[in-house]
Structures are given as structure tokens and as C-alpha cells.
Design a protein around this motif. Structure first.
Motif, PDB file in Angstrom:
ATOM      1  N   GLY A 190       0.859  -1.276  -0.200  1.00 17.67           N
ATOM      2  CA  GLY A 190      -0.211  -0.238  -0.201  1.00 17.67           C
ATOM      3  C   GLY A 190       0.578   1.540   0.167  1.00 17.67           C
ATOM      4  O   GLY A 190       0.803   2.562  -0.100  1.00 17.67           O
ATOM      5  N   ARG A 195      -0.995   4.486  -1.248  1.00 17.66           N
ATOM      6  CA  ARG A 195      -2.577   4.913  -0.268  1.00 17.66           C
ATOM      7  C   ARG A 195      -2.224   5.545   0.267  1.00 17.66           C
ATOM      8  O   ARG A 195      -0.854   5.854   0.880  1.00 17.66           O
ATOM      9  CB  ARG A 195      -2.932   3.082  -0.190  1.00 17.66           C
ATOM     10  N   SER A 199      -6.447   4.271   3.536  1.00 19.85           N
ATOM     11  CA  SER A 199      -7.322   3.076   2.904  1.00 19.85           C
ATOM     12  C   SER A 199      -6.767   1.500   3.741  1.00 19.85           C
ATOM     13  O   SER A 199      -6.079   1.444   4.859  1.00 19.85           O
ATOM     14  CB  SER A 199      -5.670   2.703   2.070  1.00 19.85           C
ATOM     15  N   ARG A 201      -6.688  -1.412   2.099  1.00 12.63           N
ATOM     16  CA  ARG A 201      -5.991  -2.734   1.532  1.00 12.63           C
ATOM     17  C   ARG A 201      -7.333  -3.148   0.884  1.00 12.63           C
ATOM     18  O   ARG A 201      -7.117  -4.328   0.877  1.00 12.63           O
ATOM     19  CB  ARG A 201      -5.222  -3.991   1.894  1.00 12.63           C
TER      20      ARG A 201
END
Length: 262
Positions: A190, A195, A199, A201
């Protein structure tokens, strides 16, 4: 924590030329309780290190065997030729493989470029490493074609480099064992993919709780109250009429004729 429990940690391998500093910094900001250990490994040994469990994930150069290793390509590097500063190639900004035909071009054992036909003349022996080959270039033994990051890594004041336009390129990827895709590996994936900290995942967020609808009885009460309010409003807006026996307005009663006195 009992004695049998082990604190989580993450081991990240990387091959020469790759600089993982940015991703390590983000990891330390997001997971300060999980120490990250860097493991430097040669390009030739990187895949075996991951398979043996010597690292949880690693930055290496493609290709990798995708039967047991997963890989996410990250970027492609420019290929350059490392030359002495007094070499004739320094007169231009870019060369082709054909321009190196009359020079000895070294081919180290850890070379990761995949050539259909290598440029230049072969040396009598292959250097063990790219770093050894750089020393031979400085000694005037030959030239070396490598990814640009390696030319920068082993930079010397008496050497320079130029782009080789038609040379194969090196691709850097994040790789890890397919059967060891842990939560920490997912966290690092990530980070590499950019990300945000919020986030999850790829997991979908929990749906918002639905608002309860009013029961039918409540709805009926609301409608009756609303109707009653409207009726009261209409009654208040009109003036009441006078009764027939009252002494109201001129239209309300009849006037009798005056009676004569006897």
C-alpha cells in the motif's frame, strides 16, 4: 506479552542502485511500532533470499520467476555506457550500440540487462561484479553498459556516462513470496502504491446505518395532526356570522314598523 510471543518486524531487501529511503520513511511514520530492517543483496541473489525467508519483500530487477514470487513493476531505468572522461563518446549526449562496436564492453557476472546481441568486443574475462567492472573502466580496460542508477552509485571523478538509445532497459519491481503475503507485506504494498493512511487494503468500508422509517400508526397520527392544524387555520381566517336572535349588524335582524300611540 508472554515469552513465546515475538514482536512484529519487517525485513526489506534491495539490490544495488535502488534507493528505498522514501518508502522506509513513510513506513516509520505509519507503523512506528514495527521496526523495518534493510537487507542489501546482490541482483543475482535477491530472488533466492526471498524464497529462503531472508526478507519479507524486496526491491529487485525483473524478470523474476512468477511461479512462486509475486512482483509489482515500479519503474524503468535508462541504460547508459560508463566511459572515461577523455573518451571520444563524451562529445555527444547519446549513442547507439553500434557506436560501441570497436570498444571492449565489459560483461560482469551480475549484469541484469538482457541482450539479444551484446555491443562491442568481449573482454578476455568477465568481472565478478559491476563494481569490479567500474574499476576496470577507470583503468582503461573497456567500457560498461549498465542501468543509470548503477552508474550513479559507483560514480568516480574520472568517469562519466552517456545514454545508449537502443539498449535494453532495466525494470525495478517490488517482489515477495506468493505464499507469504502477510498483513505487513500488504501494508508495504500500500505504501509503495501510494495509498493514503486511511486506505484499508481494498476492503470496502462498512455501510452507513439505515434510517428507520416511521411506523404506520405514527404516520397516521402525523397526518391527523397536520389536517387538524390546517382546519384550525381556515376557521381562524373567516369572521363568524351573527345569530338570528342577536343584535348584530344591519343585515342580521329585521326592522319593524313604528307603532302609533293611542
Amino acid at each position: 506479552m508472554t515469552g513465546s510471543e515475538v514482536s512484529p518486524s519487517f525485513r526489506l531487501a534491495y539490490v544495488p542502485g535502488v534507493t528505498p529511503t522514501k518508502w522506509v520513511r513513510i513506513w516509520n511514520e505509519r507503523l512506528p511500532d514495527v521496526p523495518l530492517t534493510l537487507v542489501q543483496v546482490s541482483a543475482a541473489e535477491a530472488c533466492d533470499l526471498l524464497r529462503s525467508g531472508g526478507a519479507d519483500a524486496g526491491f529487485l530487477r525483473l524478470p523474476v520467476d512468477d511461479t512462486d514470487l509475486s512482483a509489482i513493476p515500479l519503474y524503468t531505468e535508462t541504460t547508459v555506457v560508463v566511459i572515461p572522461k577523455d573518451h571520444v563518446v563524451t562529445a555527444v549526449d547519446e549513442v547507439s550500440a553500434a557506436d560501441l562496436a570497436d570498444d571492449i564492453v565489459l560483461h560482469p557476472l551480475d549484469d541484469t540487462l538482457e541482450w539479444e546481441r551484446r555491443p562491442g568486443l568481449p573482454a578476455l574475462e568477465r568481472p565478478a561484479t559491476t563494481e569490479d567492472a567500474i574499476e576496470l573502466v577507470a583503468a582503461g580496460v573497456g567500457l560498461l553498459v549498465v542501468p543509470q542508477s548503477l552508474a550513479r552509485l559507483y560514480h568516480r571523478k574520472d568517469l562519466t556516462y552517456r545514454t545508449v538509445a537502443d539498449a535494453p532497459e532495466s525494470r525495478v519491481a517490488l517482489s515477495w513470496p506468493q505464499d507469504a503475503t502477510t498483513d505487513l507485506v500488504e501494508d508495504f504494498i500500500g505504501i509503495v502504491r501510494g495509498r493514503t493512511v486511511n486506505s484499508s487494503r481494498g476492503r470496502r468500508p462498512a455501510p452507513a446505518p439505515a434510517q428507520s422509517k416511521p411506523k404506520r400508526s405514527d404516520t397516521g397520527d402525523m397526518r391527523r395532526k397536520s389536517a387538524a392544524g390546517k382546519s384550525a387555520g381556515k376557521s381562524a381566517g373567516k369572521s363568524p356570522r351573527s345569530g338570528s336572535g342577536g343584535s348584530g349588524g344591519a343585515k342580521g335582524g329585521r326592522r319593524g314598523k313604528p307603532r302609533r300611540r293611542s
